[in-house]
Write an enzyme that holds these catalytic residues in place. Structure first.
Site, mmCIF file in Angstrom:
data_model
loop_
_atom_site.group_PDB
_atom_site.id
_atom_site.type_symbol
_atom_site.label_atom_id
_atom_site.label_comp_id
_atom_site.label_asym_id
_atom_site.label_seq_id
_atom_site.Cartn_x
_atom_site.Cartn_y
_atom_site.Cartn_z
ATOM 1 N N HIS A 1 0.852 -1.183 0.000
ATOM 2 C CA HIS A 1 0.000 0.000 0.000
ATOM 3 C C HIS A 1 0.889 1.234 0.000
ATOM 4 C CE1 HIS A 1 -3.855 -1.947 1.872
ATOM 5 N NE2 HIS A 1 -3.368 -2.651 0.869
ATOM 6 N N GLU B 1 1.022 3.848 1.846
ATOM 7 C CA GLU B 1 1.546 4.242 3.146
ATOM 8 C C GLU B 1 2.728 3.368 3.568
ATOM 9 O OE1 GLU B 1 -3.041 4.713 3.442
ATOM 10 O OE2 GLU B 1 -1.612 3.448 2.374
ATOM 11 N N CYS C 1 -2.115 -0.408 7.480
ATOM 12 C CA CYS C 1 -1.316 0.818 7.395
ATOM 13 C C CYS C 1 -1.359 1.597 8.701
ATOM 14 C CB CYS C 1 -1.790 1.668 6.228
ATOM 15 S SG CYS C 1 -1.491 0.863 4.627
#
Length: 151
Positions: free
Chosen positions: A52, A54, A85
């Site tokens: 992801h 992040e 995250c």
């Protein structure tokens, strides 16, 4: 720089994800007024469910700073972080999270659950939501709209 300017950088990162055919989410990590980590969704490109935006930004920031603890840093994300995250942000000991659009399906700041700033966790951080929220949401909505139209 202001929160809005750093969110513009996160939106540029999200555009990179979009250009690569990924869900358009972007993130930047800022320490002492400087961007030390950038990330955009790379799940498909890396065949990695943890890639992801992040997480990618946090990994780069840790490498840049030379420490897995990012206590004086802020993360700017175009969407409310998911549980994975948000958990990584807690472990990194970020000082602050700034995000754009809420995520009513998977948000772990306040929309679905509260991973950040949960009273039983050992770390709390400042959160600012809604920065350039309209632009962040529109990028995601347009992406999913175009995918539905292709089906």
């Amino acid at each position: 720089m202001t929160d809005e300017l750093f969110m513009e950088e996160a939106l540029r990162a999200a555009q990179r994800a979009l250009d690569a055919g990924e869900v358009p989410v972007g993130a930047v990590v800022v320490c002492d007024g400087k961007i030390v980590g950038r990330g955009w969704n790379r799940n498909l490109a890396d065949s990695d469910p943890t890639a992801h935006a992040e997480i990618v930004a946090l990994r780069q920031a840790g490498a840049t700073v030379g420490n897995h603890r990012l206590g004086g840093c802020a993360l700017f994300a175009t969407i409310e972080p998911c549980a994975m995250c948000a958990g990584a942000m807690v472990h990194a000991r970020l000082k602050r999270l700034v995000y754009g659009a809420d995520d009513p399906k998977a948000g772990a700041v306040h929309s679905v659950m509260e991973v950040l700033n949960h009273p039983r966790l050992n770390h709390q951080m400042e959160v600012r939501a809604g920065v350039l929220a309209g632009r962040c949401a529109e990028m995601l909505q347009a992406f999913f709209r175009s995918r539905r139209d292709k089906q």
